[in-house]
Design an enzyme around this catalytic site. Structure first.
Site, PDB file in Angstrom:
ATOM      1  CG  ASN A  10      -1.730   1.241   1.374  1.00 47.76           C
ATOM      2  OD1 ASN A  10      -1.756   2.074   0.475  1.00 47.76           O
ATOM      3  ND2 ASN A  10      -2.408   1.385   2.507  1.00 47.76           N
ATOM      4  CD1 TRP A  11       3.358   0.941  -2.888  1.00 48.53           C
ATOM      5  CD2 TRP A  11       3.476   2.164  -4.779  1.00 48.53           C
ATOM      6  NE1 TRP A  11       4.045   0.204  -3.815  1.00 48.53           N
ATOM      7  CE2 TRP A  11       4.131   0.930  -4.992  1.00 48.53           C
ATOM      8  CE3 TRP A  11       3.418   3.082  -5.822  1.00 48.53           C
ATOM      9  CZ2 TRP A  11       4.729   0.595  -6.212  1.00 48.53           C
ATOM     10  CZ3 TRP A  11       4.015   2.763  -7.042  1.00 48.53           C
ATOM     11  CH2 TRP A  11       4.671   1.529  -7.225  1.00 48.53           C
ATOM     12  CE  LYS A  12      -0.166   3.200   4.793  1.00 52.00           C
ATOM     13  NZ  LYS A  12      -0.045   3.286   6.244  1.00 52.00           N
ATOM     14  CG  HIS A  99      -5.795   1.963   5.144  1.00 54.28           C
ATOM     15  ND1 HIS A  99      -5.386   2.881   6.076  1.00 54.28           N
ATOM     16  CD2 HIS A  99      -4.789   1.071   5.009  1.00 54.28           C
ATOM     17  CE1 HIS A  99      -4.154   2.558   6.480  1.00 54.28           C
ATOM     18  NE2 HIS A  99      -3.770   1.463   5.836  1.00 54.28           N
ATOM     19  CD  GLU A 101      -2.977   5.483   6.763  1.00 50.80           C
ATOM     20  OE1 GLU A 101      -2.935   5.500   5.522  1.00 50.80           O
ATOM     21  OE2 GLU A 101      -2.080   4.980   7.467  1.00 50.80           O
ATOM     22  CD  GLU A 171      -3.404  -2.445   7.184  1.00 51.45           C
ATOM     23  OE1 GLU A 171      -2.402  -2.761   6.553  1.00 51.45           O
ATOM     24  OE2 GLU A 171      -3.928  -1.312   7.109  1.00 51.45           O
ATOM     25  N   GLY A 177       2.573   2.187  11.013  1.00 53.92           N
ATOM     26  CA  GLY A 177       3.601   3.226  10.959  1.00 53.92           C
ATOM     27  C   GLY A 177       4.258   3.538  12.285  1.00 53.92           C
ATOM     28  CB  SER A 217       5.069  -1.927  12.203  1.00 49.87           C
ATOM     29  OG  SER A 217       4.685  -0.597  12.507  1.00 49.87           O
TER      30      SER A 217
HETATM   31  P1  13P Z   1       3.039   0.379   7.747  1.00 52.73           P
HETATM   32  O1  13P Z   1       3.560  -0.910   7.138  1.00 52.73           O
HETATM   33  O2  13P Z   1       3.816   1.581   7.311  1.00 52.73           O
HETATM   34  O3  13P Z   1       2.899   0.269   9.230  1.00 52.73           O
HETATM   35  O4  13P Z   1       1.575   0.595   7.158  1.00 52.73           O
HETATM   36  C1  13P Z   1       0.666  -0.454   7.207  1.00 52.73           C
HETATM   37  C2  13P Z   1      -0.533  -0.101   6.417  1.00 52.73           C
HETATM   38  O5  13P Z   1      -1.288   0.785   6.763  1.00 52.73           O
HETATM   39  C3  13P Z   1      -0.774  -0.859   5.176  1.00 52.73           C
HETATM   40  O6  13P Z   1      -2.032  -0.607   4.688  1.00 52.73           O
END
Ligand code: 13P
Length: 255
Positions: A10-12, A99, A101, A171, A177, A217
């Site tokens: 997931n490149w966000k 997600h 976020e 998640e 993160g 993470s």
């Molecule tokens: P991180 O791997 O940076 O913790 O992010 C996880 C995530 O939100 C994947 O969708």
């Protein structure tokens, strides 16, 4: 039945179209030949889907392509939104939905997640539905109840066949993160509970075929521990997916 592991990046909100094409070109040789063992998926921002799709197109059996969100309507007056068929047009196979976020910053709810999951299946793609508890929920020891509720809402209105192809990413919000993770056993307990929830609605065959990923993470150093768990079928990777070498190392750990 053995489930094929999946490692999805997931490149966000990282990578321009050009940067995404380069990252994909760099990932490709590192994961080529692995497709039969591990399904590798990259999920760039909308604006990089085309360029990344073009790179993947040269060798379609190396990686799958996913988007990070979608609208549930086929088309319409929804300024700024993207319809499922627009993603199909760019050769997307998957769409991340719900997600944390999106839930936290963009008003995503269990109800919109459910609408989106149905729309994604209807368009011929597969949703990667994200669920997971906040730290407050975890501290109140209500993780499984909370996550089961999110899963029940997300799968409402799906068919048993849809459910068997569904991907759910567990998640924990507090692990995203932060460098913090649950224990692999703890993550597996939630993954098992997610599978049981799908099984209770659609029956064992769907529960056995669907894939549950762990996210939060995930790094090359800890990925293998999660993949060793029986109900965890891979990972949804954020930060470590932005560099070819760390992403490929996680893919390798899933083999
Ligand atoms: P991180 O791997 O940076 O913790 O992010 C996880 C995530 O939100 C994947 O969708």
């Amino acid at each position: 039945m053995a489930r094929r592991p999946m490692v999805a990046g997931n490149w966000k909100m990282y990578k321009t179209a050009g940067e995404g094409a380069i990252l994909t070109q760099n990932i490709e040789p590192l994961v080529s030949g692995i497709w039969d063992d591990v399904e590798v998926v990259v999920c760039p921002p909308y604006t990089a889907l085309k360029s990344v799709s073009t790179v993947i197109e040269l060798d379609r059996l190396t990686m799958g392509l996913g988007a990070q969100d979608v609208h549930w309507e086929h088309e319409g007056a929804f300024t700024g939104a993207i319809a499922p068929r627009m993603l199909v047009d760019l050769r997307c196979d998957y769409v991340i939905i719900g997600h944390s976020e999106r839930r936290e910053y963009f008003g995503e709810t269990d109800e919109t997640v459910s609408k989106k999951a149905r729309a994604v299946f209807a368009a011929g793609m597969v949703p990667i539905v994200c669920v997971g508890e906040s730290l407050a929920v975890r501290e109140a020891e209500e993780t499984e109840t909370f996550v089961r509720g999110q899963v029940r809402a997300a799968i409402e209105g799906l068919s048993a066949e849809d459910a068997s192809r569904l991907v759910i990413a567990y998640e924990p919000v507090w692990a995203i993160g932060t460098g913090r993770t649950p224990t692999p056993e703890g993550a597996n307990d939630v993954a098992r509970s997610i599978r049981a929830t799908v099984g209770a609605t659609f029956g064992q065959p769907s529960a056995i075929s669907m894939r549950v990923l762990y996210g939060g993470s995930v790094k090359p150093e800890n990925a293998a521990m999660f993949f060793a768990e029986p109900d965890i079928d891979g990972a949804l990777v954020g930060g470590a997916a932005l560099e070819a070498s760390s992403f490929a190392a996680i893919v390798e750990a899933a083999r």
